[in-house]
Scaffold this motif. Structure first.
Motif, PDB file in Angstrom:
ATOM      1  N   VAL A  96      -2.916  28.611  11.180  1.00 25.23           N
ATOM      2  CA  VAL A  96      -2.240  29.575  12.053  1.00 25.23           C
ATOM      3  C   VAL A  96      -0.958  30.034  11.379  1.00 25.23           C
ATOM      4  O   VAL A  96      -0.119  29.216  10.992  1.00 25.23           O
ATOM      5  CB  VAL A  96      -1.933  28.951  13.430  1.00 25.23           C
ATOM      6  N   LEU A  97      -0.794  31.336  11.225  1.00 24.79           N
ATOM      7  CA  LEU A  97       0.430  31.906  10.650  1.00 24.79           C
ATOM      8  C   LEU A  97       1.424  32.299  11.732  1.00 24.79           C
ATOM      9  O   LEU A  97       2.625  32.135  11.559  1.00 24.79           O
ATOM     10  CB  LEU A  97       0.076  33.118   9.787  1.00 24.79           C
ATOM     11  N   SER A  98       0.942  32.821  12.829  1.00 23.70           N
ATOM     12  CA  SER A  98       1.795  33.213  13.952  1.00 23.70           C
ATOM     13  C   SER A  98       0.924  33.299  15.207  1.00 23.70           C
ATOM     14  O   SER A  98      -0.303  33.419  15.104  1.00 23.70           O
ATOM     15  CB  SER A  98       2.471  34.564  13.678  1.00 23.70           C
ATOM     16  N   PRO A  99       1.565  33.161  16.367  1.00 24.88           N
ATOM     17  CA  PRO A  99       2.983  33.004  16.655  1.00 24.88           C
ATOM     18  C   PRO A  99       3.480  31.594  16.338  1.00 24.88           C
ATOM     19  O   PRO A  99       2.682  30.665  16.181  1.00 24.88           O
ATOM     20  CB  PRO A  99       3.070  33.290  18.155  1.00 24.88           C
ATOM     21  N   VAL A 100       4.802  31.440  16.320  1.00 21.91           N
ATOM     22  CA  VAL A 100       5.419  30.169  15.950  1.00 21.91           C
ATOM     23  C   VAL A 100       4.992  29.058  16.912  1.00 21.91           C
ATOM     24  O   VAL A 100       4.739  27.929  16.493  1.00 21.91           O
ATOM     25  CB  VAL A 100       6.959  30.315  15.925  1.00 21.91           C
ATOM     26  N   GLU A 101       4.893  29.389  18.213  1.00 26.71           N
ATOM     27  CA  GLU A 101       4.558  28.358  19.196  1.00 26.71           C
ATOM     28  C   GLU A 101       3.177  27.770  18.930  1.00 26.71           C
ATOM     29  O   GLU A 101       2.974  26.548  19.045  1.00 26.71           O
ATOM     30  CB  GLU A 101       4.587  28.936  20.621  1.00 26.71           C
ATOM     31  N   LEU A 102       2.214  28.622  18.568  1.00 32.66           N
ATOM     32  CA  LEU A 102       0.861  28.138  18.313  1.00 32.66           C
ATOM     33  C   LEU A 102       0.817  27.334  17.013  1.00 32.66           C
ATOM     34  O   LEU A 102       0.165  26.280  16.945  1.00 32.66           O
ATOM     35  CB  LEU A 102      -0.120  29.315  18.251  1.00 32.66           C
ATOM     36  N   ARG A 103       1.531  27.801  15.995  1.00 29.52           N
ATOM     37  CA  ARG A 103       1.570  27.052  14.733  1.00 29.52           C
ATOM     38  C   ARG A 103       2.179  25.671  14.950  1.00 29.52           C
ATOM     39  O   ARG A 103       1.687  24.663  14.420  1.00 29.52           O
ATOM     40  CB  ARG A 103       2.370  27.845  13.695  1.00 29.52           C
ATOM     41  N   GLN A 104       3.233  25.604  15.775  1.00 31.74           N
ATOM     42  CA  GLN A 104       3.878  24.327  16.052  1.00 31.74           C
ATOM     43  C   GLN A 104       2.950  23.420  16.858  1.00 31.74           C
ATOM     44  O   GLN A 104       2.897  22.203  16.628  1.00 31.74           O
ATOM     45  CB  GLN A 104       5.183  24.555  16.820  1.00 31.74           C
ATOM     46  N   ALA A 105       2.224  23.995  17.814  1.00 34.56           N
ATOM     47  CA  ALA A 105       1.289  23.204  18.605  1.00 34.56           C
ATOM     48  C   ALA A 105       0.203  22.600  17.728  1.00 34.56           C
ATOM     49  O   ALA A 105      -0.186  21.438  17.904  1.00 34.56           O
ATOM     50  CB  ALA A 105       0.661  24.062  19.706  1.00 34.56           C
ATOM     51  N   MET A 106      -0.279  23.359  16.749  1.00 31.93           N
ATOM     52  CA  MET A 106      -1.291  22.847  15.819  1.00 31.93           C
ATOM     53  C   MET A 106      -0.702  21.695  15.007  1.00 31.93           C
ATOM     54  O   MET A 106      -1.332  20.639  14.837  1.00 31.93           O
ATOM     55  CB  MET A 106      -1.754  23.968  14.887  1.00 31.93           C
ATOM     56  N   ALA A 107       0.535  21.879  14.508  1.00 33.41           N
ATOM     57  CA  ALA A 107       1.177  20.852  13.698  1.00 33.41           C
ATOM     58  C   ALA A 107       1.428  19.586  14.514  1.00 33.41           C
ATOM     59  O   ALA A 107       1.215  18.464  14.029  1.00 33.41           O
ATOM     60  CB  ALA A 107       2.488  21.384  13.127  1.00 33.41           C
ATOM     61  N   ASP A 108       1.868  19.749  15.761  1.00 37.51           N
ATOM     62  CA  ASP A 108       2.124  18.590  16.608  1.00 37.51           C
ATOM     63  C   ASP A 108       0.841  17.799  16.860  1.00 37.51           C
ATOM     64  O   ASP A 108       0.844  16.548  16.823  1.00 37.51           O
ATOM     65  CB  ASP A 108       2.722  19.037  17.946  1.00 37.51           C
ATOM     66  N   THR A 109      -0.259  18.510  17.119  1.00 28.34           N
ATOM     67  CA  THR A 109      -1.528  17.835  17.390  1.00 28.34           C
ATOM     68  C   THR A 109      -2.028  17.097  16.162  1.00 28.34           C
ATOM     69  O   THR A 109      -2.496  15.953  16.249  1.00 28.34           O
ATOM     70  CB  THR A 109      -2.587  18.853  17.858  1.00 28.34           C
ATOM     71  N   VAL A 110      -1.910  17.741  15.005  1.00 26.19           N
ATOM     72  CA  VAL A 110      -2.330  17.088  13.765  1.00 26.19           C
ATOM     73  C   VAL A 110      -1.473  15.848  13.509  1.00 26.19           C
ATOM     74  O   VAL A 110      -1.973  14.809  13.056  1.00 26.19           O
ATOM     75  CB  VAL A 110      -2.245  18.074  12.586  1.00 26.19           C
ATOM     76  N   GLY A 111      -0.177  15.937  13.828  1.00 26.31           N
ATOM     77  CA  GLY A 111       0.703  14.794  13.658  1.00 26.31           C
ATOM     78  C   GLY A 111       0.315  13.628  14.548  1.00 26.31           C
ATOM     79  O   GLY A 111       0.314  12.465  14.120  1.00 26.31           O
ATOM     80  N   VAL A 112      -0.039  13.909  15.787  1.00 29.41           N
ATOM     81  CA  VAL A 112      -0.480  12.865  16.708  1.00 29.41           C
ATOM     82  C   VAL A 112      -1.740  12.192  16.179  1.00 29.41           C
ATOM     83  O   VAL A 112      -1.882  10.964  16.207  1.00 29.41           O
ATOM     84  CB  VAL A 112      -0.729  13.456  18.112  1.00 29.41           C
ATOM     85  N   LEU A 113      -2.684  13.005  15.677  1.00 26.80           N
ATOM     86  CA  LEU A 113      -3.915  12.449  15.120  1.00 26.80           C
ATOM     87  C   LEU A 113      -3.629  11.575  13.897  1.00 26.80           C
ATOM     88  O   LEU A 113      -4.223  10.504  13.727  1.00 26.80           O
ATOM     89  CB  LEU A 113      -4.878  13.588  14.740  1.00 26.80           C
ATOM     90  N   ALA A 114      -2.715  12.059  13.058  1.00 25.13           N
ATOM     91  CA  ALA A 114      -2.379  11.288  11.853  1.00 25.13           C
ATOM     92  C   ALA A 114      -1.798   9.923  12.217  1.00 25.13           C
ATOM     93  O   ALA A 114      -2.155   8.897  11.619  1.00 25.13           O
ATOM     94  CB  ALA A 114      -1.411  12.081  10.983  1.00 25.13           C
ATOM     95  N   ARG A 115      -0.908   9.908  13.214  1.00 27.30           N
ATOM     96  CA  ARG A 115      -0.308   8.638  13.609  1.00 27.30           C
ATOM     97  C   ARG A 115      -1.347   7.719  14.258  1.00 27.30           C
ATOM     98  O   ARG A 115      -1.345   6.501  14.064  1.00 27.30           O
ATOM     99  CB  ARG A 115       0.847   8.894  14.578  1.00 27.30           C
ATOM    100  N   ALA A 116      -2.264   8.324  15.026  1.00 34.75           N
ATOM    101  CA  ALA A 116      -3.286   7.516  15.679  1.00 34.75           C
ATOM    102  C   ALA A 116      -4.194   6.810  14.669  1.00 34.75           C
ATOM    103  O   ALA A 116      -4.686   5.700  14.916  1.00 34.75           O
ATOM    104  CB  ALA A 116      -4.131   8.395  16.600  1.00 34.75           C
ATOM    105  N   TYR A 117      -4.384   7.444  13.511  1.00 35.09           N
ATOM    106  CA  TYR A 117      -5.237   6.859  12.479  1.00 35.09           C
ATOM    107  C   TYR A 117      -4.459   6.198  11.364  1.00 35.09           C
ATOM    108  O   TYR A 117      -4.982   5.915  10.287  1.00 35.09           O
ATOM    109  CB  TYR A 117      -6.174   7.933  11.907  1.00 35.09           C
ATOM    110  N   GLY A 118      -3.161   5.961  11.599  1.00 35.93           N
ATOM    111  CA  GLY A 118      -2.341   5.247  10.634  1.00 35.93           C
ATOM    112  C   GLY A 118      -2.075   6.009   9.359  1.00 35.93           C
ATOM    113  O   GLY A 118      -1.900   5.405   8.295  1.00 35.93           O
ATOM    114  N   LEU A 119      -2.048   7.361   9.439  1.00 31.40           N
ATOM    115  CA  LEU A 119      -1.857   8.173   8.234  1.00 31.40           C
ATOM    116  C   LEU A 119      -0.487   8.823   8.186  1.00 31.40           C
ATOM    117  O   LEU A 119      -0.204   9.600   7.284  1.00 31.40           O
ATOM    118  CB  LEU A 119      -2.938   9.288   8.184  1.00 31.40           C
ATOM    119  N   ALA A 120       0.365   8.536   9.142  1.00 24.44           N
ATOM    120  CA  ALA A 120       1.678   9.190   9.176  1.00 24.44           C
ATOM    121  C   ALA A 120       2.522   8.708   8.003  1.00 24.44           C
ATOM    122  O   ALA A 120       2.445   7.537   7.610  1.00 24.44           O
ATOM    123  CB  ALA A 120       2.367   8.884  10.485  1.00 24.44           C
TER     124      ALA A 120
END
Length: 325
Positions: free
Chosen positions: A301-325
């Motif tokens: 996602v390139l824009s809007p900023v809110e959607l790009r941030q939502a994608m990044a936040d979700t990926v971050g949650v997944l990464a932490r859940a699988y011990g990849l943070a």
């Protein structure tokens, strides 16, 4: 003059009872003037057609008059077995009546056409519900059938998506629509005509109120207009995305067709690796995030900023859940 059209007018009068000239014209795709002309020709041929004046008037056959028409075509015999679907007929509580009617029609056909209709029944099976969905329970569907056919109001308790979620309504049912295995009730209230998902009805009781459905109300035309309006209201924003070649291939199986069409019509190449940039319609940040995540690393996602941030936040949650943070 079309003899076939005159037969169609006669069958309309026989099956519908009273029907205005405008209704005949709309049904057959001709002008009102042509409908009047056809009615006059039927009268001249000795068919007892008469006009009933008034707001609820129209043309009808003399009581007791029936025509016996022969000459059903091979295609019409085939169409017999597409007149109703067994699943929806069972939902509506008319499965046995539909079966009996088809058997009676079948028995009235000449032998060769009876065989043609039977062959059609053997090679087609129509299953209305969509994949990956359990059939919906519709305990009040037959009550709405009764209300639609008898012209009675219904008092309902209905669950909707916005607050307050539970509301009570007096509905005047105009018709029922089956869409992808889901039943919808089209009904009027004091202020407007609306669409109600039958499974969201929590309670329903027939009222003593009687009503006449407007003669000019066309259920098919209303539903087509409702779908157009739904699509307009559904997509309230846009997003700019980058998509890999594999993402484009996976797009039709993972996102709605409107999104796939938008990609095809707006995409531009952004490098030699096959990635493209496109603008797609979106419903909301949360909804778009959930849909685009189906494509994994094949979309950015390139824009809007809110959607790009939502994608990044979700990926971050997944990464932490699988011990990849």
């Amino acid at each position: 003059m079309s003899v076939g059209r005159l037969v169609s007018v006669l069958l309309l009068l026989q099956s519908r009872g009273r029907i205005p000239a405008q209704g005949i014209a709309d049904e057959l795709g001709v002008s009102v003037r042509t409908a009047y002309r056809d009615l006059a020709r039927l009268q001249a041929a000795g068919v007892p057609v008469y006009a009933e004046p008034g707001r609820k008037g129209g043309y009808q056959l003399l009581d007791g008059y029936r025509t016996r028409l022969t000459g059903m075509s091979q295609g019409e015999a085939r169409a017999l077995f597409f007149a109703g679907l067994p699943g929806p007929a069972a939902d509506l509580g008319i499965a046995s009546e539909m079966t009996a009617a088809r058997l009676k029609l079948l028995a009235a056909l000449p032998a060769e056409l009876r065989e043609e209709a039977a062959r059609t029944a053997a090679v087609f099976h129509l299953d209305a519900p969509a994949w990956y969905r359990e059939p919906e329970q519709t305990p009040y569907l037959t009550l709405f059938v009764d209300a639609v056919l008898s012209g009675r109001g219904v008092d309902v308790r209905y669950r909707r998506w916005r607050a307050p979620q539970e509301v009570r309504r007096r509905l005047l049912p105009y018709g029922l629509v089956l869409k992808s295995g889901i039943w919808y009730l089209v009904a009027a209230t004091e202020s407007r005509i609306g669409t109600y998902r039958v499974t969201q009805v929590l309670d329903a009781v027939l009222s003593d109120e009687r009503f006449d459905r407007p003669q000019d109300f066309d259920l098919g035309a209303y539903w087509a207009s409702y779908l157009d309006d739904f699509q307009t209201r559904r997509y309230t924003g846009t997003a700019t995305i980058r998509l890999s070649p594999r993402g484009r291939q996976r797009l039709p199986d993972n996102l709605p067709p409107e999104v796939a069409r938008a990609v095809e019509s707006t995409m531009i190449a952004v490098g030699d690796d096959g990635w493209v940039e496109a603008v797609i319609p979106t419903e909301s940040t949360q909804h778009a995030c959930g849909e685009l995540l189906r494509l994994g690393g094949d979309v950015e996602v390139l824009s809007p900023v809110e959607l790009r941030q939502a994608m990044a936040d979700t990926v971050g949650v997944l990464a932490r859940a699988y011990g990849l943070a």
